[in-house]
Scaffold this motif. Structure first.
Motif, mmCIF file in Angstrom:
data_model
loop_
_atom_site.group_PDB
_atom_site.id
_atom_site.type_symbol
_atom_site.label_atom_id
_atom_site.label_comp_id
_atom_site.label_asym_id
_atom_site.label_seq_id
_atom_site.Cartn_x
_atom_site.Cartn_y
_atom_site.Cartn_z
ATOM 1 N N GLY A 53 27.839 26.284 67.165
ATOM 2 C CA GLY A 53 29.179 25.896 66.760
ATOM 3 C C GLY A 53 30.251 26.565 67.589
ATOM 4 N N PRO A 54 31.508 26.212 67.350
ATOM 5 C CA PRO A 54 32.622 26.788 68.115
ATOM 6 C C PRO A 54 32.862 28.248 67.749
ATOM 7 C CG PRO A 54 33.442 25.377 66.368
ATOM 8 C CD PRO A 54 31.959 25.198 66.389
ATOM 9 N N ASP A 55 33.528 28.928 68.635
ATOM 10 C CA ASP A 55 33.878 30.328 68.434
ATOM 11 C C ASP A 55 34.767 30.471 67.201
ATOM 12 O OD1 ASP A 55 34.611 32.959 68.624
ATOM 13 O OD2 ASP A 55 35.360 32.833 70.677
ATOM 14 N N LEU A 56 34.388 31.370 66.297
ATOM 15 C CA LEU A 56 35.199 31.590 65.090
ATOM 16 C C LEU A 56 36.614 32.028 65.424
ATOM 17 C CD1 LEU A 56 32.871 33.461 62.543
ATOM 18 C CD2 LEU A 56 33.619 31.079 62.478
ATOM 19 N N THR A 57 36.753 32.788 66.490
ATOM 20 C CA THR A 57 38.077 33.340 66.793
ATOM 21 C C THR A 57 39.067 32.281 67.239
ATOM 22 O OG1 THR A 57 37.426 33.887 69.075
ATOM 23 C CG2 THR A 57 37.084 35.564 67.390
ATOM 24 N N THR A 58 38.600 31.034 67.430
ATOM 25 C CA THR A 58 39.528 29.935 67.703
ATOM 26 C C THR A 58 40.486 29.759 66.538
ATOM 27 O OG1 THR A 58 37.808 28.820 68.981
ATOM 28 C CG2 THR A 58 39.720 27.500 68.339
ATOM 29 N N TRP A 59 39.976 29.993 65.314
ATOM 30 C CA TRP A 59 40.820 29.807 64.133
ATOM 31 C C TRP A 59 40.905 31.040 63.230
ATOM 32 C CZ3 TRP A 59 38.104 30.336 59.539
ATOM 33 C CH2 TRP A 59 36.711 30.172 59.605
ATOM 34 N N LYS A 61 41.511 35.071 62.702
ATOM 35 C CA LYS A 61 42.126 36.244 63.318
ATOM 36 C C LYS A 61 41.458 37.536 62.870
ATOM 37 C CE LYS A 61 46.498 38.773 63.680
ATOM 38 N NZ LYS A 61 47.916 38.850 63.227
ATOM 39 N N LYS A 62 41.202 37.658 61.559
ATOM 40 C CA LYS A 62 40.557 38.861 61.039
ATOM 41 C C LYS A 62 39.937 38.565 59.687
ATOM 42 C CE LYS A 62 44.868 40.734 59.075
ATOM 43 N NZ LYS A 62 45.821 41.868 59.081
ATOM 44 N N ILE A 78 38.114 43.729 59.780
ATOM 45 C CA ILE A 78 37.571 43.546 61.125
ATOM 46 C C ILE A 78 38.408 42.480 61.837
ATOM 47 C CG2 ILE A 78 35.523 43.070 62.490
ATOM 48 C CD1 ILE A 78 35.240 45.450 60.562
ATOM 49 N N GLU A 79 38.966 42.833 62.966
ATOM 50 C CA GLU A 79 39.816 41.896 63.708
ATOM 51 C C GLU A 79 39.045 41.247 64.856
ATOM 52 O OE1 GLU A 79 43.818 42.892 64.532
ATOM 53 O OE2 GLU A 79 43.947 44.401 62.962
ATOM 54 N N ALA A 80 39.546 40.100 65.312
ATOM 55 C CA ALA A 80 38.948 39.397 66.444
ATOM 56 C C ALA A 80 38.967 40.322 67.662
ATOM 57 C CB ALA A 80 39.726 38.118 66.725
ATOM 58 N N PRO A 81 37.945 40.306 68.506
ATOM 59 C CA PRO A 81 36.881 39.291 68.556
ATOM 60 C C PRO A 81 35.676 39.572 67.670
ATOM 61 C CG PRO A 81 36.679 40.744 70.435
ATOM 62 C CD PRO A 81 37.910 41.189 69.693
ATOM 63 N N GLY A 82 35.740 40.572 66.801
ATOM 64 C CA GLY A 82 34.624 40.825 65.911
ATOM 65 C C GLY A 82 33.534 41.644 66.583
ATOM 66 N N PRO A 83 32.268 41.527 66.152
ATOM 67 C CA PRO A 83 31.780 40.575 65.136
ATOM 68 C C PRO A 83 32.335 40.886 63.748
ATOM 69 C CG PRO A 83 30.070 42.158 65.664
ATOM 70 C CD PRO A 83 31.175 42.405 66.634
ATOM 71 N N GLU A 97 34.194 40.851 48.047
ATOM 72 C CA GLU A 97 35.320 39.934 48.191
ATOM 73 C C GLU A 97 35.672 39.831 49.671
ATOM 74 O OE1 GLU A 97 39.902 40.367 47.277
ATOM 75 O OE2 GLU A 97 38.808 40.060 45.398
ATOM 76 N N ILE A 98 35.810 38.603 50.156
ATOM 77 C CA ILE A 98 36.066 38.367 51.574
ATOM 78 C C ILE A 98 37.373 37.592 51.723
ATOM 79 C CG2 ILE A 98 35.210 37.238 53.659
ATOM 80 C CD1 ILE A 98 32.371 37.621 52.546
ATOM 81 N N ARG A 99 38.269 38.120 52.531
ATOM 82 C CA ARG A 99 39.538 37.453 52.769
ATOM 83 C C ARG A 99 39.611 37.059 54.241
ATOM 84 N NH1 ARG A 99 45.587 39.621 50.947
ATOM 85 N NH2 ARG A 99 46.608 37.584 51.098
ATOM 86 N N LEU A 100 39.841 35.772 54.493
ATOM 87 C CA LEU A 100 39.875 35.237 55.844
ATOM 88 C C LEU A 100 41.323 35.003 56.270
ATOM 89 C CD1 LEU A 100 37.089 32.551 55.341
ATOM 90 C CD2 LEU A 100 36.792 34.860 56.241
ATOM 91 N N TYR A 101 41.711 35.634 57.363
ATOM 92 C CA TYR A 101 43.065 35.483 57.898
ATOM 93 C C TYR A 101 43.010 34.570 59.126
ATOM 94 C CZ TYR A 101 44.439 39.499 55.032
ATOM 95 O OH TYR A 101 44.694 40.355 53.984
ATOM 96 N N PHE A 102 43.792 33.514 59.112
ATOM 97 C CA PHE A 102 43.770 32.538 60.190
ATOM 98 C C PHE A 102 44.589 32.989 61.393
ATOM 99 C CE2 PHE A 102 43.327 29.731 56.337
ATOM 100 C CZ PHE A 102 41.962 29.554 56.488
#
Length: 258
Positions: A53-59, A61-62, A78-83, A97-102
């Motif tokens: 699949g595509p790189d997660l960091t395309t969308w 951020k952290k 954890i900020e991009a580029p990760g992992p 609990e996981i929070r996804l920042y775009f």
């Protein structure tokens, strides 16, 4: 005129499948030489892309992981580029609990997900035996995020070829020439679920390669079959309850007659 970052692509919808999960090992383990005395398990909780699949960091951020409050610094970002992962040792299971920042270009608020940390072998007896023998428990699920009417800038990022650069490897072009980056043989990149899963070397389909349209259909079939079994069990229990009710009424009439 509004800035390009705020313009929206009307009627467009972008989706991205990704994996949330964890791996766990029984201690002692060579990768964790000096765990605290009371800790019996080592684990890693993560947010990962599909194998092709595509790189997660395309969308993305952290990612913020909120662990059990007994851990020092229980909130890990954890900020991009990760992992995008957190590794720890412990002894008990709990919800993370996981929070996804775009990415800022998305112009969207963060979203929440939760993953229950699985440390013990599970599944069929055969699956448990394999997990115990290899000393690795892997618990994953597929998640999908949708972007409705994305900004123009974000849309361009999400349809660009650059999001697949992470799948490329260096290929020599002869002496004195700069190597070029190309996709590995057999890799078919896609932003959608593939028709068939991709087996990762040494890990098998449980490593995330199982996620495919075929696997999705298989799970749906299994759920429908399980639903039929459950409906049958409920029906049997209802009939048994009715029999018990009638029997109790008969006993009540008999006692009243005496």
């Amino acid at each position: 005129m509004a800035p390009s970052s705020s313009k929206r692509v009307r009627g467009a919808k972008l989706t991205r499948p990704f994996i949330i999960g964890n791996t766990a090992h029984v201690l002692p383990h060579p990768s964790f030489p000096n765990p605290p005395p009371a800790h019996t398990k080592a684990w890693t909780v993560y947010v990962r892309p599909l194998p092709h699949g595509p790189d997660l960091t395309t969308w993305l951020k952290k990612v913020q992981f909120k662990l059990h409050h007994t851990y020092a610094d229980a909130s890990r970002t954890i900020e991009a580029p990760g992992p995008f992962e957190v590794t720890e040792t412990g002894y008990g299971e709990f919800g993370v609990e996981i929070r996804l920042y775009f990415a800022p270009e998305a112009g969207e608020k963060a979203i929440y997900r939760e993953h229950y940390l699985v440390l013990a072998p599970y599944g069929t007896e055969e699956q448990k035996v394999v997990m115990e023998r290899e000393n690795v428990v892997r618990a994953e699920r597929l998640e999908i995020v949708e972007f409705n009417e994305p900004t123009m800038e974000f849309f361009k990022m999400m349809v660009g070829e650059e999001q697949f650069d992470w799948l490329k490897v260096k290929k020599g072009r002869g002496k004195g020439k700069k190597p070029e980056m190309v996709l590995e043989s057999g890799v078919v990149p896609s932003t959608q679920l593939p028709e068939r899963g991709v087996e990762e070397p040494g890990k098998g389909l449980g490593s995330g390669g199982a996620w495919s349209l075929g696997y999705e259909r298989q799970v749906v079939r299994q759920l429908k079959e399980a639903e039929k079994v459950l409906e049958g069990m409920v029906g049997e229990e209802k009939r048994a309850m009715e029999e018990r009710r009638k029997r109790m009424e008969e006993l009540g009439v008999a006692v009243a007659a005496k």
